[in-house]
Design a protein around this motif. Sequence first.
Motif, PDB file in Angstrom:
ATOM      1  N   VAL A  58      -0.085  92.231  26.691  1.00 17.26           N
ATOM      2  CA  VAL A  58       1.201  92.805  26.251  1.00 17.26           C
ATOM      3  C   VAL A  58       1.862  92.036  25.108  1.00 17.26           C
ATOM      4  CG1 VAL A  58       1.752  94.008  28.397  1.00 17.26           C
ATOM      5  CG2 VAL A  58       2.409  91.614  28.150  1.00 17.26           C
ATOM      6  N   HIS A  59       1.091  91.172  24.431  1.00 20.29           N
ATOM      7  CA  HIS A  59       1.724  90.388  23.350  1.00 20.29           C
ATOM      8  C   HIS A  59       0.697  90.037  22.279  1.00 20.29           C
ATOM      9  CE1 HIS A  59       4.744  86.866  22.440  1.00 20.29           C
ATOM     10  NE2 HIS A  59       4.187  87.311  21.328  1.00 20.29           N
ATOM     11  N   THR A  60       0.575  90.900  21.272  1.00 21.98           N
ATOM     12  CA  THR A  60      -0.318  90.586  20.148  1.00 21.98           C
ATOM     13  C   THR A  60       0.400  90.840  18.820  1.00 21.98           C
ATOM     14  OG1 THR A  60      -1.298  92.792  19.818  1.00 21.98           O
ATOM     15  CG2 THR A  60      -2.296  91.400  21.517  1.00 21.98           C
ATOM     16  N   PHE A 149      11.536  96.617  23.747  1.00 20.52           N
ATOM     17  CA  PHE A 149      11.939  96.053  22.457  1.00 20.52           C
ATOM     18  C   PHE A 149      11.911  94.539  22.563  1.00 20.52           C
ATOM     19  CE2 PHE A 149      13.923 100.080  23.245  1.00 20.52           C
ATOM     20  CZ  PHE A 149      13.664 100.793  22.085  1.00 20.52           C
ATOM     21  N   LYS A 150      11.790  93.923  21.379  1.00 20.64           N
ATOM     22  CA  LYS A 150      11.754  92.464  21.384  1.00 20.64           C
ATOM     23  C   LYS A 150      12.828  91.943  20.451  1.00 20.64           C
ATOM     24  CE  LYS A 150       9.015  88.435  20.668  1.00 20.64           C
ATOM     25  NZ  LYS A 150       7.633  88.356  20.238  1.00 20.64           N
ATOM     26  N   VAL A 151      13.479  90.875  20.877  1.00 18.22           N
ATOM     27  CA  VAL A 151      14.377  90.173  19.963  1.00 18.22           C
ATOM     28  C   VAL A 151      13.877  88.749  19.779  1.00 18.22           C
ATOM     29  CG1 VAL A 151      16.422  91.557  20.466  1.00 18.22           C
ATOM     30  CG2 VAL A 151      15.990  89.500  21.795  1.00 18.22           C
ATOM     31  N   PHE A 152      14.029  88.270  18.564  1.00 15.14           N
ATOM     32  CA  PHE A 152      13.678  86.896  18.221  1.00 15.14           C
ATOM     33  C   PHE A 152      14.980  86.119  18.050  1.00 15.14           C
ATOM     34  CE2 PHE A 152      10.073  89.424  16.851  1.00 15.14           C
ATOM     35  CZ  PHE A 152       8.964  88.640  17.094  1.00 15.14           C
ATOM     36  N   MET A 153      15.097  84.994  18.729  1.00 13.26           N
ATOM     37  CA  MET A 153      16.259  84.121  18.510  1.00 13.26           C
ATOM     38  C   MET A 153      15.972  83.137  17.373  1.00 13.26           C
ATOM     39  SD  MET A 153      17.172  83.541  22.563  1.00 13.26           S
ATOM     40  CE  MET A 153      18.803  82.801  22.523  1.00 13.26           C
ATOM     41  N   VAL A 154      14.756  83.163  16.843  1.00 11.75           N
ATOM     42  CA  VAL A 154      14.361  82.275  15.748  1.00 11.75           C
ATOM     43  C   VAL A 154      13.815  83.085  14.571  1.00 11.75           C
ATOM     44  CG1 VAL A 154      13.829  80.254  17.155  1.00 11.75           C
ATOM     45  CG2 VAL A 154      12.090  82.029  16.810  1.00 11.75           C
ATOM     46  N   TYR A 155      13.368  82.368  13.547  1.00 12.57           N
ATOM     47  CA  TYR A 155      12.788  82.934  12.318  1.00 12.57           C
ATOM     48  C   TYR A 155      13.891  83.557  11.462  1.00 12.57           C
ATOM     49  CZ  TYR A 155       8.446  82.663  15.102  1.00 12.57           C
ATOM     50  OH  TYR A 155       7.429  82.255  15.897  1.00 12.57           O
ATOM     51  N   ASP A 156      13.549  83.818  10.199  1.00 16.70           N
ATOM     52  CA  ASP A 156      14.576  84.372   9.304  1.00 16.70           C
ATOM     53  C   ASP A 156      14.955  85.793   9.714  1.00 16.70           C
ATOM     54  OD1 ASP A 156      12.141  85.396   8.586  1.00 16.70           O
ATOM     55  OD2 ASP A 156      12.256  84.834   6.458  1.00 16.70           O
ATOM     56  N   VAL A 180      12.246  88.602  24.911  1.00 16.10           N
ATOM     57  CA  VAL A 180      12.903  87.653  24.007  1.00 16.10           C
ATOM     58  C   VAL A 180      11.996  86.465  23.705  1.00 16.10           C
ATOM     59  CG1 VAL A 180      14.121  86.483  25.919  1.00 16.10           C
ATOM     60  CG2 VAL A 180      14.987  86.260  23.574  1.00 16.10           C
ATOM     61  N   HIS A 181      11.967  86.110  22.414  1.00 17.74           N
ATOM     62  CA  HIS A 181      11.421  84.818  21.984  1.00 17.74           C
ATOM     63  C   HIS A 181      12.606  83.869  21.964  1.00 17.74           C
ATOM     64  CE1 HIS A 181       8.991  82.213  18.955  1.00 17.74           C
ATOM     65  NE2 HIS A 181      10.026  81.518  19.388  1.00 17.74           N
ATOM     66  N   ALA A 182      12.636  82.958  22.927  1.00 15.88           N
ATOM     67  CA  ALA A 182      13.812  82.114  23.132  1.00 15.88           C
ATOM     68  C   ALA A 182      13.560  80.690  22.646  1.00 15.88           C
ATOM     69  CB  ALA A 182      14.188  82.112  24.619  1.00 15.88           C
ATOM     70  N   VAL A 236       9.112  86.120  26.734  1.00 18.07           N
ATOM     71  CA  VAL A 236       7.727  86.002  26.257  1.00 18.07           C
ATOM     72  C   VAL A 236       7.359  84.529  26.118  1.00 18.07           C
ATOM     73  CG1 VAL A 236       7.792  88.207  25.018  1.00 18.07           C
ATOM     74  CG2 VAL A 236       8.316  86.100  23.775  1.00 18.07           C
ATOM     75  N   HIS A 237       6.102  84.290  26.103  1.00 15.86           N
ATOM     76  CA  HIS A 237       5.485  82.965  25.906  1.00 15.86           C
ATOM     77  C   HIS A 237       6.328  81.791  26.403  1.00 15.86           C
ATOM     78  CE1 HIS A 237       7.888  83.075  22.239  1.00 15.86           C
ATOM     79  NE2 HIS A 237       6.974  83.639  21.476  1.00 15.86           N
ATOM     80  N   LEU A 238       6.673  81.849  27.677  1.00 15.89           N
ATOM     81  CA  LEU A 238       7.424  80.739  28.300  1.00 15.89           C
ATOM     82  C   LEU A 238       6.511  79.509  28.348  1.00 15.89           C
ATOM     83  CD1 LEU A 238      10.135  80.039  29.780  1.00 15.89           C
ATOM     84  CD2 LEU A 238       8.931  80.548  31.894  1.00 15.89           C
ATOM     85  N   CYS A 283       1.951  76.830  16.953  1.00 16.95           N
ATOM     86  CA  CYS A 283       2.489  78.129  17.319  1.00 16.95           C
ATOM     87  C   CYS A 283       3.913  77.858  17.785  1.00 16.95           C
ATOM     88  CB  CYS A 283       1.666  78.780  18.437  1.00 16.95           C
ATOM     89  SG  CYS A 283       1.495  77.765  19.916  1.00 16.95           S
ATOM     90  N   SER A 284       4.698  78.911  17.892  1.00 22.02           N
ATOM     91  CA  SER A 284       6.066  78.736  18.373  1.00 22.02           C
ATOM     92  C   SER A 284       6.301  79.656  19.555  1.00 22.02           C
ATOM     93  CB  SER A 284       7.071  79.053  17.274  1.00 22.02           C
ATOM     94  OG  SER A 284       6.985  78.060  16.287  1.00 22.02           O
ATOM     95  N   PRO A 285       6.879  79.135  20.635  1.00 19.60           N
ATOM     96  CA  PRO A 285       7.223  77.738  20.852  1.00 19.60           C
ATOM     97  C   PRO A 285       5.969  76.867  20.883  1.00 19.60           C
ATOM     98  CG  PRO A 285       7.479  79.005  22.875  1.00 19.60           C
ATOM     99  CD  PRO A 285       7.201  79.981  21.802  1.00 19.60           C
TER     100      PRO A 285
HETATM  101 ZN    ZN Z   1       7.386  84.557  19.651  1.00 17.86          ZN
END
Ligand code: ZN
Length: 454
Positions: A58-60, A149-156, A180-182, A236-238, A283-285
């Motif tokens: 579920v994450h590519t 839906f996905k939200v990013f708390m990082v990146y531009d 969420v990418h936290a 995501v990606h904890l 990779c991030s995190p």
């Molecule tokens: Zn991410």
Amino acid sequence: MDLLIKNGTLINSKENSRADIAVENGKITAIGKDLQAKEKTEIVDAAGKLVLPGAIDVHTHLAMPFGGTISADGYFSGTRAAACGGTTTVFDFALQDFNENLVDTVKRRDALAAPEAAVDYAFHVGVKDVHGDLLNSMTEAVAYGVPSFKVFMVYDFGVTDGVFYQILEKAKECGALISVHAENKEIINVLTERYLSQGKTSAWYHYKSRPEFVEAEADYRAIKWAKSLNTSLYIVHLANKEGVEMVTRAKEEGYEIYAETCPQYLHFTKEVYKREDGRNFVCSPPIKGAESKDALWEAIKRGDIDTIATDHCPFQSYEKDWGKDDFTKIPNGCAAIENMYPYMLAAANAGKISFQKAVELCCENPARIFGCQEKGFLSVGKDADIVIYDTNKDFTITCESMHSDYDHTIWEGLNLHGYPVQTYSRGRLVYDKGEFVGEAGWGKLVKRVPRVTS
Ligand code: ZN
Ligand code: URP
Ligand code: ZN
Ligand code: ZN
């Protein structure tokens, strides 16, 4: 009947059974003892083998513009690799352009994926812009069969806290799940500037600028807001121990908070960033310390990690090399699309978790959480996405033996005891003993059902 897989041991999360499995028109039509083939049925003998549902990653990030380039696997090579690792559905991220209706975002990416995909695929929409009526287009996307839906708390292209909060509210209203990418962007920026100004530029400072608390603090905020709205949230990606503890607590309190982790966080520790090729692991995190790795495995065993997915986002060596002398220039992301299911199944084969657990994490939970009704289970009426697994086969991962388009892998040299030998996508053989035998364009967009709204 088109296909009859006989004598295998079927694995679902709640049970194991010796049974035959019949397939017709891409669907599982019967499961039972001594099923009889019809005249033209192809019979596959799976005696001594395990028969598993195909995995759902579920994450590519396929063909994703990111870090000044485009990720090295497109929709064909990425899904070809997925098939060869027993993954029969991938969820890719369709990133919204500014001022773009979210259904248009899906259609724009689907135009790229449809002619290329070798296995079925779905999209989460990465939301960047909610001004004007765009927030309402979440409802339209849900109606279109994309209820996540996905939200990013990082990146531009990350969103502000306020936008994130509005998206959570809207998701609750329209029956969507927010991922969420936290991580805390502000603190990352401060630490990054500081290390660069001190001439600390190696891959190790990628980790040092995003240590455990930077992720944990953002997990805290995201969970807090979901709780305050009494709505669901998927992290995501904890990759950090404190975040795991927060997820455990939220679940104990009865909140619908889900957590995903990835094989790289279960296998490596932050020490990889001190290696000469440390940039390849960026990779991030970032991958964290051994305490976090251990906490993730414990959480898997307790049931507090819900899914394993890859965050597959590989880059070529020359692109990773851009950051040899400046970690901020390393495109973020690693490869795992072909490795996830074999890795988790090998963990099961070694007794670290059960095969049922591996199937729960890689197939059943992803299907259930993301409203993917036709997939993830070996049961009558589901799509015949099936993997035959040989518990005695030894396999050493090398870049050459993978089916992606990248030129290096962080998994190089890893020995797995037990490996998939066949993958079927809706009853069609797509992988056979080391070879990809599928075709571009076979994969279909999987439309999904919304969540029940209260
Ligand atoms: Zn991410
Ligand atoms: O480093 C990563 N994870 N790259 C892909 C984008 C993301 O953050 O998921
Ligand atoms: Zn990602
Ligand atoms: Zn072995």
